[in-house]
Motif scaffolding. Sequence first.
Motif, PDB file in Angstrom:
ATOM      1  N   ALA A  41     -24.298  21.252   5.731  1.00  0.00           N
ATOM      2  CA  ALA A  41     -24.020  20.031   5.947  1.00  0.00           C
ATOM      3  C   ALA A  41     -22.417  19.732   4.986  1.00  0.00           C
ATOM      4  N   ALA A  42     -22.525  20.060   3.580  1.00  0.00           N
ATOM      5  CA  ALA A  42     -21.498  20.023   2.221  1.00  0.00           C
ATOM      6  C   ALA A  42     -19.530  21.026   3.002  1.00  0.00           C
ATOM      7  N   ALA A  43     -20.552  22.079   3.405  1.00  0.00           N
ATOM      8  CA  ALA A  43     -19.735  22.534   4.286  1.00  0.00           C
ATOM      9  C   ALA A  43     -19.109  22.127   5.466  1.00  0.00           C
ATOM     10  N   LEU A  44     -19.545  21.425   6.027  1.00  0.00           N
ATOM     11  CA  LEU A  44     -18.485  20.518   7.225  1.00  0.00           C
ATOM     12  C   LEU A  44     -17.728  19.729   6.806  1.00  0.00           C
ATOM     13  N   GLY A  45     -18.268  18.892   5.334  1.00  0.00           N
ATOM     14  CA  GLY A  45     -17.472  18.292   5.487  1.00  0.00           C
ATOM     15  C   GLY A  45     -15.635  18.530   4.723  1.00  0.00           C
ATOM     16  N   GLY A  64     -27.416  11.072   7.566  1.00  0.00           N
ATOM     17  CA  GLY A  64     -28.176  10.872   8.829  1.00  0.00           C
ATOM     18  C   GLY A  64     -28.213  10.111  10.309  1.00  0.00           C
ATOM     19  N   LEU A  65     -28.080  12.268   9.937  1.00  0.00           N
ATOM     20  CA  LEU A  65     -28.104  13.072  11.148  1.00  0.00           C
ATOM     21  C   LEU A  65     -28.761  13.822  11.343  1.00  0.00           C
ATOM     22  N   ASP A  66     -30.145  14.266  12.498  1.00  0.00           N
ATOM     23  CA  ASP A  66     -30.865  14.708  12.459  1.00  0.00           C
ATOM     24  C   ASP A  66     -30.427  16.985  13.442  1.00  0.00           C
ATOM     25  N   THR A  72     -31.037  19.081  14.813  1.00  0.00           N
ATOM     26  CA  THR A  72     -31.943  19.814  15.640  1.00  0.00           C
ATOM     27  C   THR A  72     -32.253  18.901  16.751  1.00  0.00           C
ATOM     28  N   ARG A  73     -31.687  17.878  16.892  1.00  0.00           N
ATOM     29  CA  ARG A  73     -31.782  16.269  18.215  1.00  0.00           C
ATOM     30  C   ARG A  73     -30.485  16.849  18.367  1.00  0.00           C
ATOM     31  N   PRO A  74     -30.128  17.789  20.080  1.00  0.00           N
ATOM     32  CA  PRO A  74     -28.472  17.529  20.920  1.00  0.00           C
ATOM     33  C   PRO A  74     -28.306  16.379  20.514  1.00  0.00           C
ATOM     34  N   ASP A  75     -28.645  15.128  20.807  1.00  0.00           N
ATOM     35  CA  ASP A  75     -28.257  13.836  20.966  1.00  0.00           C
ATOM     36  C   ASP A  75     -26.852  13.568  19.597  1.00  0.00           C
ATOM     37  N   ASP A  76     -27.901  14.189  18.649  1.00  0.00           N
ATOM     38  CA  ASP A  76     -27.016  13.941  16.747  1.00  0.00           C
ATOM     39  C   ASP A  76     -26.130  15.105  16.249  1.00  0.00           C
ATOM     40  N   VAL A  77     -26.132  15.726  16.936  1.00  0.00           N
ATOM     41  CA  VAL A  77     -24.918  16.966  17.305  1.00  0.00           C
ATOM     42  C   VAL A  77     -23.978  16.563  18.154  1.00  0.00           C
ATOM     43  N   ARG A  78     -24.489  15.855  19.427  1.00  0.00           N
ATOM     44  CA  ARG A  78     -22.943  15.084  19.381  1.00  0.00           C
ATOM     45  C   ARG A  78     -22.290  14.075  19.236  1.00  0.00           C
ATOM     46  N   ALA A 103     -36.251  24.078   9.822  1.00  0.00           N
ATOM     47  CA  ALA A 103     -37.383  22.597  10.978  1.00  0.00           C
ATOM     48  C   ALA A 103     -38.618  23.543  10.560  1.00  0.00           C
ATOM     49  N   PRO A 104     -39.269  22.763  11.164  1.00  0.00           N
ATOM     50  CA  PRO A 104     -41.146  23.446  10.958  1.00  0.00           C
ATOM     51  C   PRO A 104     -40.998  23.886  11.910  1.00  0.00           C
ATOM     52  N   ALA A 105     -42.084  24.516  12.212  1.00  0.00           N
ATOM     53  CA  ALA A 105     -42.263  25.122  13.700  1.00  0.00           C
ATOM     54  C   ALA A 105     -42.998  24.567  14.876  1.00  0.00           C
ATOM     55  N   HIS A 106     -43.608  23.281  14.233  1.00  0.00           N
ATOM     56  CA  HIS A 106     -44.555  22.411  14.688  1.00  0.00           C
ATOM     57  C   HIS A 106     -43.596  21.140  15.681  1.00  0.00           C
TER      58      HIS A 106
END
Length: 104
Positions: free
Chosen positions: A8-12, A36-38, A40-46, A99-102
């Motif tokens: 995340a810091a690299a994207l800064g 505030g973004l996760d 692993t979720r496509p919506d948050d990447v968007r 991310a945890p496997a579950h």
Amino acid sequence: MKTVLAAAAALGLLSAPQIANAGDASTVTISVSSEGLDLTRPDDVRRLRNRVADAAAAACDPADRMIVTPLPDVQCRREAIASVEPAIKRMAQAAHRAAPAHSR
């Protein structure tokens, strides 16, 4: 999770070429937060991509710039967004690896 924070810091930084007048270019650097973004979720990447697009618009078409035409600098925006896309992909991949496997 530390990998995700480091990524995340690299994207800064978002760099966008600015054309002030014919033949005179400069580079503008703007910080873009993934807070505030996760990723692993496509919506948050968007959402992150939307933040980058907003930053590119601000960098390429600042309100205080003396412009001849009111049209946005679409090429500048495209180049700025494209320059950050590899970092976004790396961040999303790092988030998935951390991310945890579950939760996958």
